[in-house]
Design a protein around this motif. Sequence first.
Motif, PDB file in Angstrom:
ATOM      1  N   ILE A 101      -9.860   0.339 -11.241  1.00  0.00           N
ATOM      2  CA  ILE A 101      -9.658   0.865 -11.019  1.00  0.00           C
ATOM      3  C   ILE A 101     -11.061  -0.404 -10.224  1.00  0.00           C
ATOM      4  CG2 ILE A 101     -10.976   2.645  -9.283  1.00  0.00           C
ATOM      5  CD1 ILE A 101     -10.914   4.468 -12.110  1.00  0.00           C
ATOM      6  N   THR A 102      -9.839  -0.402  -9.167  1.00  0.00           N
ATOM      7  CA  THR A 102      -9.931  -0.683  -7.419  1.00  0.00           C
ATOM      8  C   THR A 102     -10.346  -0.520  -6.250  1.00  0.00           C
ATOM      9  OG1 THR A 102      -8.563  -2.351  -7.606  1.00  0.00           O
ATOM     10  CG2 THR A 102      -9.581  -3.784  -9.106  1.00  0.00           C
ATOM     11  N   GLY A 103     -10.787  -1.473  -5.417  1.00  0.00           N
ATOM     12  CA  GLY A 103     -10.430  -1.446  -4.117  1.00  0.00           C
ATOM     13  C   GLY A 103     -11.435  -2.345  -3.162  1.00  0.00           C
ATOM     14  N   GLU A 104     -10.480  -2.401  -2.528  1.00  0.00           N
ATOM     15  CA  GLU A 104     -11.010  -3.381  -1.398  1.00  0.00           C
ATOM     16  C   GLU A 104     -10.920  -3.006   0.454  1.00  0.00           C
ATOM     17  OE1 GLU A 104      -8.121  -6.924  -2.230  1.00  0.00           O
ATOM     18  OE2 GLU A 104      -8.164  -6.870  -4.187  1.00  0.00           O
ATOM     19  N   PHE A 105     -11.162  -3.837   1.545  1.00  0.00           N
ATOM     20  CA  PHE A 105     -11.438  -3.322   2.282  1.00  0.00           C
ATOM     21  C   PHE A 105     -11.983  -4.752   3.728  1.00  0.00           C
ATOM     22  CE2 PHE A 105     -14.070  -2.280   6.577  1.00  0.00           C
ATOM     23  CZ  PHE A 105     -13.071  -1.779   7.017  1.00  0.00           C
ATOM     24  N   ALA A 106     -10.939  -4.632   4.222  1.00  0.00           N
ATOM     25  CA  ALA A 106     -11.108  -5.989   4.356  1.00  0.00           C
ATOM     26  C   ALA A 106     -10.666  -4.800   6.768  1.00  0.00           C
ATOM     27  CB  ALA A 106      -9.384  -6.626   4.797  1.00  0.00           C
ATOM     28  N   ASP A 107     -11.325  -6.036   7.090  1.00  0.00           N
ATOM     29  CA  ASP A 107     -12.269  -5.442   8.767  1.00  0.00           C
ATOM     30  C   ASP A 107     -11.489  -6.381   9.417  1.00  0.00           C
ATOM     31  OD1 ASP A 107     -12.972  -5.154  11.348  1.00  0.00           O
ATOM     32  OD2 ASP A 107     -15.294  -5.130  10.678  1.00  0.00           O
ATOM     33  N   VAL A 108     -10.237  -6.640   9.551  1.00  0.00           N
ATOM     34  CA  VAL A 108      -9.759  -7.348  11.125  1.00  0.00           C
ATOM     35  C   VAL A 108      -8.777  -6.478  12.073  1.00  0.00           C
ATOM     36  CG1 VAL A 108      -8.670  -8.643   8.650  1.00  0.00           C
ATOM     37  CG2 VAL A 108      -7.294  -6.627   9.836  1.00  0.00           C
ATOM     38  N   GLU A 109      -8.230  -7.482  13.248  1.00  0.00           N
ATOM     39  CA  GLU A 109      -8.378  -7.284  14.410  1.00  0.00           C
ATOM     40  C   GLU A 109      -6.715  -6.639  14.155  1.00  0.00           C
ATOM     41  OE1 GLU A 109      -7.101 -10.034  17.130  1.00  0.00           O
ATOM     42  OE2 GLU A 109      -8.482 -11.318  16.469  1.00  0.00           O
ATOM     43  N   GLY A 110      -6.965  -5.174  15.074  1.00  0.00           N
ATOM     44  CA  GLY A 110      -5.531  -3.953  14.952  1.00  0.00           C
ATOM     45  C   GLY A 110      -6.593  -3.351  13.962  1.00  0.00           C
ATOM     46  N   PRO A 111      -5.607  -2.427  12.706  1.00  0.00           N
ATOM     47  CA  PRO A 111      -6.236  -1.488  12.193  1.00  0.00           C
ATOM     48  C   PRO A 111      -6.597  -1.827  11.035  1.00  0.00           C
ATOM     49  CG  PRO A 111      -3.649  -1.064  12.227  1.00  0.00           C
ATOM     50  CD  PRO A 111      -4.197  -2.238  13.527  1.00  0.00           C
ATOM     51  N   ASN A 112      -7.463  -1.667  10.150  1.00  0.00           N
ATOM     52  CA  ASN A 112      -8.228  -2.104   9.370  1.00  0.00           C
ATOM     53  C   ASN A 112      -7.850  -1.748   7.644  1.00  0.00           C
ATOM     54  OD1 ASN A 112     -10.510  -3.019  10.711  1.00  0.00           O
ATOM     55  ND2 ASN A 112     -11.484  -1.148  10.224  1.00  0.00           N
ATOM     56  N   LEU A 113      -7.517  -2.739   7.062  1.00  0.00           N
ATOM     57  CA  LEU A 113      -6.723  -2.121   5.941  1.00  0.00           C
ATOM     58  C   LEU A 113      -7.856  -1.680   4.874  1.00  0.00           C
ATOM     59  CD1 LEU A 113      -5.125  -5.488   6.107  1.00  0.00           C
ATOM     60  CD2 LEU A 113      -3.771  -3.555   6.649  1.00  0.00           C
ATOM     61  N   THR A 114      -7.148  -1.784   3.601  1.00  0.00           N
ATOM     62  CA  THR A 114      -8.010  -0.486   2.682  1.00  0.00           C
ATOM     63  C   THR A 114      -6.910  -0.823   1.358  1.00  0.00           C
ATOM     64  OG1 THR A 114      -9.754   0.910   4.078  1.00  0.00           O
ATOM     65  CG2 THR A 114      -9.139   1.300   1.651  1.00  0.00           C
ATOM     66  N   LEU A 115      -7.436  -1.118   0.054  1.00  0.00           N
ATOM     67  CA  LEU A 115      -6.331  -0.963  -1.103  1.00  0.00           C
ATOM     68  C   LEU A 115      -7.306  -0.504  -1.937  1.00  0.00           C
ATOM     69  CD1 LEU A 115      -4.049  -1.391  -2.043  1.00  0.00           C
ATOM     70  CD2 LEU A 115      -4.742  -3.867  -2.459  1.00  0.00           C
ATOM     71  N   LEU A 116      -6.540   0.158  -2.355  1.00  0.00           N
ATOM     72  CA  LEU A 116      -6.869   0.944  -4.052  1.00  0.00           C
ATOM     73  C   LEU A 116      -6.310   1.620  -4.991  1.00  0.00           C
ATOM     74  CD1 LEU A 116      -8.603   4.734  -1.949  1.00  0.00           C
ATOM     75  CD2 LEU A 116      -9.474   2.314  -2.534  1.00  0.00           C
ATOM     76  N   GLN A 117      -6.603   0.675  -5.911  1.00  0.00           N
ATOM     77  CA  GLN A 117      -6.350   0.831  -7.714  1.00  0.00           C
ATOM     78  C   GLN A 117      -6.439   1.077  -8.194  1.00  0.00           C
ATOM     79  OE1 GLN A 117      -3.935  -3.073  -7.509  1.00  0.00           O
ATOM     80  NE2 GLN A 117      -2.726  -3.211  -9.529  1.00  0.00           N
ATOM     81  N   ILE A 118      -5.402   2.185  -9.229  1.00  0.00           N
ATOM     82  CA  ILE A 118      -6.100   2.661 -10.568  1.00  0.00           C
ATOM     83  C   ILE A 118      -4.761   2.379 -11.978  1.00  0.00           C
ATOM     84  CG2 ILE A 118      -5.255   4.961  -9.919  1.00  0.00           C
ATOM     85  CD1 ILE A 118      -7.772   5.625 -11.668  1.00  0.00           C
ATOM     86  N   GLY A 119      -5.360   1.880 -12.515  1.00  0.00           N
ATOM     87  CA  GLY A 119      -4.043   1.368 -14.495  1.00  0.00           C
ATOM     88  C   GLY A 119      -5.411   1.348 -15.096  1.00  0.00           C
ATOM     89  N   ALA A 120      -4.055   1.294 -16.366  1.00  0.00           N
ATOM     90  CA  ALA A 120      -4.344   1.374 -17.582  1.00  0.00           C
ATOM     91  C   ALA A 120      -3.155   0.308 -18.003  1.00  0.00           C
ATOM     92  CB  ALA A 120      -4.414   2.582 -17.833  1.00  0.00           C
ATOM     93  N   PHE A 121      -4.248  -0.772 -19.051  1.00  0.00           N
ATOM     94  CA  PHE A 121      -2.863  -1.647 -20.254  1.00  0.00           C
ATOM     95  C   PHE A 121      -3.610  -1.460 -21.517  1.00  0.00           C
ATOM     96  CE2 PHE A 121      -3.005  -6.410 -21.407  1.00  0.00           C
ATOM     97  CZ  PHE A 121      -2.352  -6.286 -21.330  1.00  0.00           C
ATOM     98  N   HIS A 122      -2.453  -1.579 -22.265  1.00  0.00           N
ATOM     99  CA  HIS A 122      -2.998  -1.731 -23.547  1.00  0.00           C
ATOM    100  C   HIS A 122      -2.300  -2.571 -24.155  1.00  0.00           C
ATOM    101  CE1 HIS A 122      -3.309   0.374 -27.641  1.00  0.00           C
ATOM    102  NE2 HIS A 122      -1.555  -0.099 -28.092  1.00  0.00           N
ATOM    103  N   ASP A 123      -2.651  -3.190 -24.715  1.00  0.00           N
ATOM    104  CA  ASP A 123      -2.900  -4.546 -25.376  1.00  0.00           C
ATOM    105  C   ASP A 123      -2.701  -4.319 -27.187  1.00  0.00           C
ATOM    106  OD1 ASP A 123      -2.479  -7.388 -26.447  1.00  0.00           O
ATOM    107  OD2 ASP A 123      -4.161  -7.760 -25.430  1.00  0.00           O
ATOM    108  N   ALA A 124      -1.873  -4.333 -27.698  1.00  0.00           N
ATOM    109  CA  ALA A 124      -1.440  -4.119 -29.736  1.00  0.00           C
ATOM    110  C   ALA A 124      -0.768  -5.440 -30.268  1.00  0.00           C
ATOM    111  CB  ALA A 124      -0.370  -3.263 -29.414  1.00  0.00           C
TER     112      ALA A 124
END
Length: 109
Positions: A1-24
Amino acid sequence: ITGEFADVEGPNLTLLQIGAFHDAERFDLGASFSQLDSSSTTHSLRLYGSFDVMSSLTLRGDMLMVQDSTDLYSLSATYSMDSGLYVEGGATKPQGQNEILDIGVGYKF
């Protein structure tokens, strides 16, 4: 699970991500879901996997589906030598467009 926030000119950016990985032993599988918020919200889903045909040859597949955009599909293969040299190649197909082919040679140290 990750989250990022960017305070920039214009609309601020938010990126949220959730994932899973299986290594066999001989295969890997993964999936991730992302949400990008700026002036609007965009969702994406990525599914990917790889299979070691033999210790020196790996096949990979990847699918990226982006809301209200072109989906991408890719297949690739990597052949690795004991010396660290490798050769890889693949194809990416944007939905409704021509495929993109690539080949490369490299050295892992």
